[in-house]
Design a protein around this motif. Structure first.
Motif, PDB file in Angstrom:
ATOM      1  N   HIS A  84      16.683  10.874   1.561  1.00  7.95           N
ATOM      2  CA  HIS A  84      16.130  10.141   2.691  1.00  7.95           C
ATOM      3  C   HIS A  84      16.927   8.861   2.951  1.00  7.95           C
ATOM      4  O   HIS A  84      17.266   8.550   4.082  1.00  7.95           O
ATOM      5  CB  HIS A  84      14.654   9.801   2.458  1.00  7.95           C
ATOM      6  CG  HIS A  84      14.011   9.200   3.649  1.00  7.95           C
ATOM      7  ND1 HIS A  84      14.013   7.844   3.880  1.00  7.95           N
ATOM      8  CD2 HIS A  84      13.377   9.775   4.702  1.00  7.95           C
ATOM      9  CE1 HIS A  84      13.388   7.609   5.015  1.00  7.95           C
ATOM     10  NE2 HIS A  84      12.995   8.757   5.537  1.00  7.95           N
ATOM     11  N   TRP A  85      17.226   8.127   1.902  1.00  5.99           N
ATOM     12  CA  TRP A  85      17.904   6.839   2.041  1.00  5.99           C
ATOM     13  C   TRP A  85      19.298   6.998   2.644  1.00  5.99           C
ATOM     14  O   TRP A  85      19.748   6.145   3.417  1.00  5.99           O
ATOM     15  CB  TRP A  85      17.973   6.147   0.680  1.00  5.99           C
ATOM     16  CG  TRP A  85      18.548   4.770   0.753  1.00  5.99           C
ATOM     17  CD1 TRP A  85      17.917   3.633   1.171  1.00  5.99           C
ATOM     18  CD2 TRP A  85      19.873   4.392   0.409  1.00  5.99           C
ATOM     19  NE1 TRP A  85      18.783   2.555   1.099  1.00  5.99           N
ATOM     20  CE2 TRP A  85      19.990   3.005   0.629  1.00  5.99           C
ATOM     21  CE3 TRP A  85      20.976   5.084  -0.076  1.00  5.99           C
ATOM     22  CZ2 TRP A  85      21.158   2.301   0.390  1.00  5.99           C
ATOM     23  CZ3 TRP A  85      22.151   4.387  -0.316  1.00  5.99           C
ATOM     24  CH2 TRP A  85      22.216   3.007  -0.082  1.00  5.99           C
ATOM     25  N   PRO A 133       6.876   7.733 -12.288  1.00  3.98           N
ATOM     26  CA  PRO A 133       7.420   6.741 -11.382  1.00  3.98           C
ATOM     27  C   PRO A 133       6.298   5.929 -10.719  1.00  3.98           C
ATOM     28  O   PRO A 133       5.212   6.446 -10.475  1.00  3.98           O
ATOM     29  CB  PRO A 133       8.143   7.576 -10.329  1.00  3.98           C
ATOM     30  CG  PRO A 133       7.351   8.854 -10.267  1.00  3.98           C
ATOM     31  CD  PRO A 133       6.880   9.090 -11.682  1.00  3.98           C
ATOM     32  N   THR A 134       6.583   4.684 -10.472  1.00  3.58           N
ATOM     33  CA  THR A 134       5.733   3.846  -9.635  1.00  3.58           C
ATOM     34  C   THR A 134       6.657   3.173  -8.631  1.00  3.58           C
ATOM     35  O   THR A 134       7.668   2.594  -9.017  1.00  3.58           O
ATOM     36  CB  THR A 134       4.985   2.782 -10.456  1.00  3.58           C
ATOM     37  OG1 THR A 134       4.083   3.425 -11.353  1.00  3.58           O
ATOM     38  CG2 THR A 134       4.192   1.849  -9.540  1.00  3.58           C
ATOM     39  N   THR A 135       6.322   3.271  -7.368  1.00  5.32           N
ATOM     40  CA  THR A 135       7.111   2.658  -6.310  1.00  5.32           C
ATOM     41  C   THR A 135       6.275   1.593  -5.627  1.00  5.32           C
ATOM     42  O   THR A 135       5.176   1.882  -5.148  1.00  5.32           O
ATOM     43  CB  THR A 135       7.587   3.715  -5.293  1.00  5.32           C
ATOM     44  OG1 THR A 135       8.305   4.735  -5.995  1.00  5.32           O
ATOM     45  CG2 THR A 135       8.485   3.097  -4.242  1.00  5.32           C
ATOM     46  N   VAL A 136       6.788   0.382  -5.617  1.00  8.59           N
ATOM     47  CA  VAL A 136       6.114  -0.745  -4.994  1.00  8.59           C
ATOM     48  C   VAL A 136       6.804  -0.996  -3.654  1.00  8.59           C
ATOM     49  O   VAL A 136       8.031  -1.111  -3.588  1.00  8.59           O
ATOM     50  CB  VAL A 136       6.195  -1.996  -5.890  1.00  8.59           C
ATOM     51  CG1 VAL A 136       5.538  -3.193  -5.223  1.00  8.59           C
ATOM     52  CG2 VAL A 136       5.548  -1.716  -7.248  1.00  8.59           C
ATOM     53  N   LEU A 137       6.006  -1.084  -2.586  1.00 10.19           N
ATOM     54  CA  LEU A 137       6.546  -1.302  -1.254  1.00 10.19           C
ATOM     55  C   LEU A 137       6.405  -2.777  -0.901  1.00 10.19           C
ATOM     56  O   LEU A 137       5.294  -3.301  -0.825  1.00 10.19           O
ATOM     57  CB  LEU A 137       5.805  -0.445  -0.235  1.00 10.19           C
ATOM     58  CG  LEU A 137       6.123   1.050  -0.303  1.00 10.19           C
ATOM     59  CD1 LEU A 137       5.425   1.704  -1.474  1.00 10.19           C
ATOM     60  CD2 LEU A 137       5.716   1.730   0.964  1.00 10.19           C
ATOM     61  N   ASN A 145       6.678  11.043  -5.232  1.00  8.32           N
ATOM     62  CA  ASN A 145       6.683  11.254  -3.789  1.00  8.32           C
ATOM     63  C   ASN A 145       7.946  12.032  -3.457  1.00  8.32           C
ATOM     64  O   ASN A 145       9.041  11.597  -3.763  1.00  8.32           O
ATOM     65  CB  ASN A 145       6.679   9.902  -3.077  1.00  8.32           C
ATOM     66  CG  ASN A 145       6.579  10.034  -1.578  1.00  8.32           C
ATOM     67  OD1 ASN A 145       6.646  11.121  -1.034  1.00  8.32           O
ATOM     68  ND2 ASN A 145       6.419   8.916  -0.908  1.00  8.32           N
ATOM     69  N   THR A 146       7.792  13.164  -2.823  1.00  7.04           N
ATOM     70  CA  THR A 146       8.963  13.951  -2.444  1.00  7.04           C
ATOM     71  C   THR A 146       9.052  14.133  -0.935  1.00  7.04           C
ATOM     72  O   THR A 146       9.939  14.817  -0.451  1.00  7.04           O
ATOM     73  CB  THR A 146       8.950  15.329  -3.134  1.00  7.04           C
ATOM     74  OG1 THR A 146       7.736  15.999  -2.808  1.00  7.04           O
ATOM     75  CG2 THR A 146       9.087  15.181  -4.645  1.00  7.04           C
ATOM     76  N   ASN A 147       8.129  13.520  -0.188  1.00  6.97           N
ATOM     77  CA  ASN A 147       8.137  13.645   1.263  1.00  6.97           C
ATOM     78  C   ASN A 147       8.335  12.270   1.903  1.00  6.97           C
ATOM     79  O   ASN A 147       7.436  11.729   2.524  1.00  6.97           O
ATOM     80  CB  ASN A 147       6.829  14.289   1.748  1.00  6.97           C
ATOM     81  CG  ASN A 147       6.905  14.668   3.202  1.00  6.97           C
ATOM     82  OD1 ASN A 147       7.851  14.330   3.907  1.00  6.97           O
ATOM     83  ND2 ASN A 147       5.900  15.370   3.670  1.00  6.97           N
ATOM     84  N   PHE A 148       9.525  11.724   1.742  1.00  2.00           N
ATOM     85  CA  PHE A 148       9.804  10.400   2.276  1.00  2.00           C
ATOM     86  C   PHE A 148       9.852  10.390   3.792  1.00  2.00           C
ATOM     87  O   PHE A 148       9.559   9.369   4.407  1.00  2.00           O
ATOM     88  CB  PHE A 148      11.104   9.854   1.684  1.00  2.00           C
ATOM     89  CG  PHE A 148      10.935   9.430   0.262  1.00  2.00           C
ATOM     90  CD1 PHE A 148      10.424   8.190  -0.042  1.00  2.00           C
ATOM     91  CD2 PHE A 148      11.240  10.301  -0.772  1.00  2.00           C
ATOM     92  CE1 PHE A 148      10.235   7.798  -1.353  1.00  2.00           C
ATOM     93  CE2 PHE A 148      11.060   9.919  -2.084  1.00  2.00           C
ATOM     94  CZ  PHE A 148      10.551   8.670  -2.379  1.00  2.00           C
ATOM     95  N   ASP A 149      10.229  11.522   4.412  1.00  4.33           N
ATOM     96  CA  ASP A 149      10.238  11.557   5.872  1.00  4.33           C
ATOM     97  C   ASP A 149       8.848  11.233   6.410  1.00  4.33           C
ATOM     98  O   ASP A 149       8.690  10.391   7.282  1.00  4.33           O
ATOM     99  CB  ASP A 149      10.686  12.930   6.384  1.00  4.33           C
ATOM    100  CG  ASP A 149      12.177  13.159   6.172  1.00  4.33           C
ATOM    101  OD1 ASP A 149      12.936  12.170   6.206  1.00  4.33           O
ATOM    102  OD2 ASP A 149      12.566  14.318   5.976  1.00  4.33           O
ATOM    103  N   GLU A 150       7.821  11.841   5.875  1.00  2.00           N
ATOM    104  CA  GLU A 150       6.454  11.605   6.342  1.00  2.00           C
ATOM    105  C   GLU A 150       5.945  10.239   5.893  1.00  2.00           C
ATOM    106  O   GLU A 150       5.420   9.468   6.685  1.00  2.00           O
ATOM    107  CB  GLU A 150       5.521  12.712   5.825  1.00  2.00           C
ATOM    108  CG  GLU A 150       4.101  12.634   6.379  1.00  2.00           C
ATOM    109  CD  GLU A 150       3.196  11.717   5.583  1.00  2.00           C
ATOM    110  OE1 GLU A 150       2.335  11.049   6.197  1.00  2.00           O
ATOM    111  OE2 GLU A 150       3.363  11.639   4.355  1.00  2.00           O
ATOM    112  N   THR A 151       6.129   9.916   4.626  1.00  2.41           N
ATOM    113  CA  THR A 151       5.572   8.688   4.078  1.00  2.41           C
ATOM    114  C   THR A 151       6.182   7.452   4.720  1.00  2.41           C
ATOM    115  O   THR A 151       5.461   6.547   5.156  1.00  2.41           O
ATOM    116  CB  THR A 151       5.804   8.624   2.551  1.00  2.41           C
ATOM    117  OG1 THR A 151       5.276   9.798   1.960  1.00  2.41           O
ATOM    118  CG2 THR A 151       5.130   7.416   1.950  1.00  2.41           C
ATOM    119  N   PRO A 180       6.959   0.826   9.739  1.00  2.67           N
ATOM    120  CA  PRO A 180       6.649  -0.148  10.796  1.00  2.67           C
ATOM    121  C   PRO A 180       5.811  -1.328  10.281  1.00  2.67           C
ATOM    122  O   PRO A 180       6.100  -2.478  10.617  1.00  2.67           O
ATOM    123  CB  PRO A 180       5.886   0.675  11.831  1.00  2.67           C
ATOM    124  CG  PRO A 180       6.407   2.065  11.639  1.00  2.67           C
ATOM    125  CD  PRO A 180       6.614   2.192  10.150  1.00  2.67           C
ATOM    126  N   GLY A 181       4.828  -1.080   9.457  1.00  2.00           N
ATOM    127  CA  GLY A 181       4.012  -2.157   8.911  1.00  2.00           C
ATOM    128  C   GLY A 181       4.767  -3.017   7.917  1.00  2.00           C
ATOM    129  O   GLY A 181       4.498  -4.208   7.782  1.00  2.00           O
TER     130      GLY A 181
END
Length: 167
Positions: A42-43, A104-108, A123-129, A135-136
């Motif tokens: 995704h990145w 894994p833990t991902t902090v946004l 999380n394997t669906n980064f396109d959706e997530t 935007p937020g």
């Protein structure tokens, strides 16, 4: 920084003014091995939308033998073409500061440095997530602030004595 050995300072916000994903992981974590390739994919197509910083604690080889986790981690990062900072947390200070209990833990982290969300799974669906969350995370609502103190419920108690009289 694991690759260079240089000190790395993450001040809580991106130098480019973008949201940042802070990913706590381990090379031996099976769930991390699912999430990281999906994030890399995704990145690569969205590298200007957000930054990534990864944090790992390396296991110490027992009795001087066993696998060298530093080399395993570096080899894994190279095989995936990880371009973002690959940080080691040798004393667990960063892990503790973020309250991480599993990988894994991902902090946004929003562009302004405010922690807005986290996920505690592969999380394997980064396109959706990330389409939903970015935007937020780009909003600049102000500086980080402490959470308000929790309110305590008020309980009114009435007591009576042995004769049934209000006490």
């Amino acid at each position: 920084e694991l690759r260079t050995g240089a000190d790395f300072t993450f001040g809580g916000r991106s130098a480019q003014g973008r949201p940042t994903l802070v990913l706590f992981w381990s090379v031996t974590c099976k769930h991390c091995q699912k999430e990281i390739p999906a994030l890399v994919k995704h990145w690569q197509d969205h590298r200007n939308d957000y930054d990534v910083v990864t944090v790992t604690r390396l296991k110490k080889p027992k009795g001087g033998g066993g696998p060298n986790y530093r080399n395993l981690t570096l080899d894994y990062a190279k095989s995936l073409g990880l371009e973002w900072p690959l940080l080691e947390d040798p004393d667990g200070a960063v892990t503790e500061r973020y309250g991480i209990v599993s990988t894994p833990t991902t902090v946004l982290v929003a562009a302004n440095g405010e922690v807005r969300d986290a996920w505690y799974y592969a999380n394997t669906n980064f396109d959706e997530t990330l389409v939903r969350l970015l935007p937020g995370l780009r909003e600049n609502k102000g500086a980080c602030r402490a959470l308000p103190a929790p309110t305590r419920p008020v309980i009114e108690l009435g007591m009576t004595d042995a004769k049934g009289q209000a006490a």
